[in-house]
Design a protein around this motif. Structure first.
Motif, PDB file in Angstrom:
ATOM      1  N   UNK A 245      14.573  23.117  23.515  1.00 36.81           N
ATOM      2  CA  UNK A 245      15.159  23.690  22.307  1.00 36.81           C
ATOM      3  C   UNK A 245      15.810  25.038  22.600  1.00 36.81           C
ATOM      4  N   UNK A 246      15.219  25.778  23.533  1.00 42.34           N
ATOM      5  CA  UNK A 246      15.755  27.091  23.884  1.00 42.34           C
ATOM      6  C   UNK A 246      16.298  27.065  25.307  1.00 42.34           C
ATOM      7  N   UNK A 247      17.368  27.768  25.513  1.00 39.04           N
ATOM      8  CA  UNK A 247      17.953  27.853  26.849  1.00 39.04           C
ATOM      9  C   UNK A 247      17.088  28.787  27.690  1.00 39.04           C
ATOM     10  N   UNK A 248      16.715  28.317  28.893  1.00 35.33           N
ATOM     11  CA  UNK A 248      15.866  29.115  29.770  1.00 35.33           C
ATOM     12  C   UNK A 248      16.546  30.448  30.108  1.00 35.33           C
TER      13      UNK A 248
ATOM     14  N   UNK B 188      17.461  35.345  25.437  1.00 28.06           N
ATOM     15  CA  UNK B 188      16.659  36.353  24.750  1.00 28.06           C
ATOM     16  C   UNK B 188      15.570  35.698  23.901  1.00 28.06           C
ATOM     17  N   UNK B 189      15.916  34.598  23.232  1.00 23.53           N
ATOM     18  CA  UNK B 189      14.946  33.911  22.376  1.00 23.53           C
ATOM     19  C   UNK B 189      13.802  33.313  23.192  1.00 23.53           C
ATOM     20  N   UNK B 190      14.122  32.711  24.342  1.00 23.70           N
ATOM     21  CA  UNK B 190      13.063  32.117  25.155  1.00 23.70           C
ATOM     22  C   UNK B 190      12.166  33.195  25.748  1.00 23.70           C
TER      23      UNK B 190
ATOM     24  N   UNK C 212       7.209  35.276  26.659  1.00 26.64           N
ATOM     25  CA  UNK C 212       6.770  36.446  27.421  1.00 26.64           C
ATOM     26  C   UNK C 212       5.277  36.714  27.227  1.00 26.64           C
ATOM     27  N   UNK C 213       4.802  36.623  26.014  1.00 27.95           N
ATOM     28  CA  UNK C 213       3.394  36.897  25.746  1.00 27.95           C
ATOM     29  C   UNK C 213       2.487  35.879  26.437  1.00 27.95           C
ATOM     30  N   UNK C 214       2.853  34.603  26.356  1.00 27.01           N
ATOM     31  CA  UNK C 214       2.047  33.562  26.998  1.00 27.01           C
ATOM     32  C   UNK C 214       2.047  33.727  28.508  1.00 27.01           C
ATOM     33  N   UNK C 215       3.201  34.038  29.075  1.00 22.56           N
ATOM     34  CA  UNK C 215       3.284  34.217  30.526  1.00 22.56           C
ATOM     35  C   UNK C 215       2.469  35.428  30.971  1.00 22.56           C
TER      36      UNK C 215
END
Length: 126
Positions: free
Chosen positions: A26-29, A32-34, A39-42
């Protein structure tokens, strides 16, 4: 033995627009949105990896900690170290929550009364 050519530039293959659509992201790797979403999960995963590999906790990064031959033994020790690290994290979380609850509790009424003086009586010496 004759070599078989798999790819040639003489033929081209076309795919329909919907081919592989169920695997589309759904989001491009890297967008900014991805980054905002992942970022928090990573950071959480990388932080836990550092926690488990650190010498003061799991020491999973130290091969001397898992001295056993064979893939099965290594898998078993890794599983035990990860389970122990998870339990340590859970206990720390619970301890933090209990401490916060105890600190936020109101003092007892009898402890707040200024007209009562606590006198420690010493037993008579025999």
């Amino acid at each position: 033995m004759k070599a078989t050519v798999i790819c040639t530039k003489t033929n081209s293959i076309t795919f329909e627009v919907t081919a592989g659509a169920k695997y589309a992201q759904k989001l491009i790797y890297g967008s900014r949105e991805s980054r905002k979403l992942y970022a928090s999960a990573r950071n959480t995963i990388e932080g836990f990896n550092g926690y488990v590999k650190g010498s003061d906790h799991g020491a999973l990064g130290d091969p001397g900690r898992r001295r056993a031959a064979g893939l099965t033994n290594q898998f078993l020790f890794t599983t035990l170290i990860l389970a122990a690290s998870n339990i340590r994290k859970i206990m720390s979380f619970i301890r933090t929550k209990v401490d916060a609850t105890l600190r936020s509790r109101k003092p007892r009424r009898r402890d707040c009364r200024s007209d009562v003086i606590a006198i420690k009586e010493t037993p008579p010496s025999t």
